[in-house]
Design a protein around this motif. Structure first.
Motif, short mmCIF file in Angstrom:
data_model
loop_
_atom_site.label_atom_id
_atom_site.label_comp_id
_atom_site.label_asym_id
_atom_site.label_seq_id
_atom_site.Cartn_x
_atom_site.Cartn_y
_atom_site.Cartn_z
N SER A 78 62.14 -0.86 -53.71
CA SER A 78 61.01 -0.15 -54.32
C SER A 78 60.59 1.05 -53.49
CB SER A 78 59.84 -1.14 -54.48
OG SER A 78 58.74 -0.50 -55.08
N GLU A 79 60.43 0.86 -52.19
CA GLU A 79 59.91 1.93 -51.35
C GLU A 79 60.94 3.02 -51.10
OE1 GLU A 79 57.32 1.18 -48.21
OE2 GLU A 79 56.40 -0.59 -49.13
N ASN A 85 55.22 -1.51 -52.92
CA ASN A 85 55.12 -2.74 -53.72
C ASN A 85 54.36 -3.82 -52.95
OD1 ASN A 85 55.38 -4.74 -55.57
ND2 ASN A 85 57.60 -4.71 -55.69
N GLY A 123 57.77 -6.81 -61.75
CA GLY A 123 58.18 -5.48 -61.31
C GLY A 123 58.03 -4.44 -62.40
N ALA A 127 55.81 -1.10 -62.22
CA ALA A 127 56.38 0.22 -62.49
C ALA A 127 55.60 0.94 -63.59
CB ALA A 127 57.85 0.08 -62.89
N HIS A 137 49.15 2.58 -55.98
CA HIS A 137 50.16 1.54 -55.78
C HIS A 137 49.56 0.26 -55.17
CE1 HIS A 137 53.61 4.74 -55.62
NE2 HIS A 137 52.75 4.95 -56.59
N LYS A 262 62.94 5.20 -60.53
CA LYS A 262 61.80 4.45 -60.00
C LYS A 262 61.64 3.13 -60.76
CE LYS A 262 58.98 8.26 -58.16
NZ LYS A 262 58.65 7.71 -56.84
N VAL A 266 61.95 -0.60 -58.98
CA VAL A 266 60.82 -1.54 -58.93
C VAL A 266 61.15 -2.82 -59.69
CG1 VAL A 266 58.36 -1.84 -59.38
CG2 VAL A 266 59.20 0.39 -58.68
N SER A 269 63.31 -4.73 -57.46
CA SER A 269 62.43 -5.23 -56.41
C SER A 269 61.74 -6.52 -56.85
CB SER A 269 61.37 -4.17 -56.06
OG SER A 269 60.41 -4.68 -55.17
#
Length: 423
Positions: A78-79, A85, A123, A127, A137, A262, A266, A269
């Motif tokens: 994610s990052e 996250n 996730g 997102a 976030h 993205k 996510v 993730s």
């Protein structure tokens, strides 16, 4: 196409001014590992804590580290795409519930798949909130964790409470995933470890822990670490995803669909965090219990930061917590007491390094702490139970504090982004 890929590569992996850190070669890494094992062996011999590197200790540490590592791996995906996250804990909670709900009815592997799907759903929600609607976030992640806690508690009243052997706070027993033990090798390594020879027995204990009662799901989880490294650092897909976390405006100007990458990052993730939750319910305990994640999602995030947003470093951080947690569970006060001596020796080495770097203030502070730990070790036989329980968290905080100066997060991590904002 090649020109675009090379430009994205530059955007994603441009080194900092003044040169990057030199990568360690494989022989140097192996030498460091051997030195660390020799240090553990020395501490074991001096302290008499023979369980420090036993087969059971290593096996237990691995099982405790896997959920944390999966959460950390999820945070890394994610990052690296620029989305913080904090909701990993909530996605793990969803994974534990779905994993247990499907696992006790249709078997453990069904639970694994449903746990991944449940985490991925969390996730997707994160997102949607952060990428599409630009919600902060941190706020989104905390909200997902609160929602997951409340939803699973509510659902348990209508599912587990009505099932034989279940209740409103726990599920019925789940069948185990197949364990792997290599006959002959496992027994031989256990016998060698039991002799308590310097270094040799410790090496046998570490290797024995990796070939004794190893769940197939543990093998899958371990393979996800090099798989993540290969996907994110050796493929065009990974380069484009990382460019979204470094400079999304530049990536968009090169034709990269930033929103798409993205979302993918996510959702993956969340799926990894959900897998970590399913592992907890199916492999670690064989049952779902309310609150069983115990903050492991947040610890996984800390392990990812300790690892400098890299898979190998993240795995090392997760292993550190799993090892100290296993020490607490297996040997209690005796094992954690031996760790005081280990920390004192490590701090003495750190003092020497700081003196070499001419950082005299840091060296002085470290020397005082090392002396205090050594005196604590010499003048006590056991540690208070409160400190034993807190040892994994204290060790994690200490390592994060010592490694903070070398950390570098993705440049656009956590920053708001809207499609076309660079025009």
């Amino acid at each position: 196409m090649s020109e675009s890929t090379s430009t994205v590569t530059a955007a994603a992996a441009a080194p900092k001014k003044g040169g990057g850190r030199r990568r360690l070669s494989l022989p140097v890494v192996l030498l460091i590992i051997a030195g660390g094992l020799a240090l553990f062996s020395l501490v074991r011999v001096i302290s008499g804590a023979n369980d420090l590197t036993s087969v059971g200790q290593v096996s237990g540490a691995l099982q405790l580290a896997i959920p944390i590592g999966l959460a950390g791996l999820g945070g890394l995906w994610s990052e690296r795409a620029g989305v913080v996250n904090i909701g990993l804990e909530g996605m793990m909670i969803i994974g534990t519930w779905f994993g247990a709900w499907a696992g006790y009815q249709w078997g453990p592997w069904s639970g694994v798949l449903l746990g991944i799907a449940g985490g991925a759903l969390g996730g997707l929600l994160h997102a949607l909130m952060t990428v599409t609607f630009n919600v902060n976030h941190i706020v989104s992640g905390v909200a997902i964790t609160i929602l997951a806690t409340g939803a699973t508690r509510y659902l348990s009243n209508f599912t587990f409470a009505e099932a034989p052997g279940g209740s409103s706070k726990q599920s019925p027993r789940i069948d185990r995933v197949t364990d792997i033990t290599i006959p002959g090798l496992s027994d031989g390594l256990a016998d060698l470890q039991a002799k308590h020879w310097f270094f040799v027995s410790d090496l046998a204990g570490v290797l024995g822990g990796l070939v004794t009662n190893l769940s197939l799901l543990t093998v899958v989880a371990l393979l996800l670490v090099p798989a993540t490294w290969w996907i994110l650092w050796r493929t065009g897909f990974g380069l484009r995803l990382r460019s979204c976390g470094e400079n999304p405006v530049a990536a968009e100007s090169l034709g990269v669909n930033v929103y798409k990458y993205k979302y993918i990052a996510v959702i993956v993730s969340g799926g990894l965090a959900g897998l970590g939750g399913a592992f907890l319910a199916i492999v670690s305990t064989g049952i779902y219990q309310e609150g069983q994640t115990g903050g492991r999602g947040y610890i996984g995030l800390a392990a990812m930061i300790f690892g400098n947003w890299m898979p190998g470093g993240m795995a090392l951080g997760a292993g550190l917590f799993g090892f100290t947690d296993s020490l607490k569970l297996r040997g209690g006060a005796e094992n954690v007491h031996a760790m005081l001596l280990l920390l004192a020796i490590l701090l003495v080495a750190f003092v020497a390094w700081q003196l070499y770097k001419k950082k005299y203030t840091a060296a002085a502070v470290s020397a005082v702490v090392a002396a205090a730990l050594f005196l604590w070790y010499v003048n006590t036989d056991r540690l208070p139970s409160q400190f034993v329980d807190a040892a994994p968290y204290v060790a994690t905080l200490l390592v994060l504090a010592l490694s903070a100066q070398r950390l570098r997060m993705p440049k656009a991590d956590g920053l708001p982004y809207k499609r076309g904002q660079g025009k």
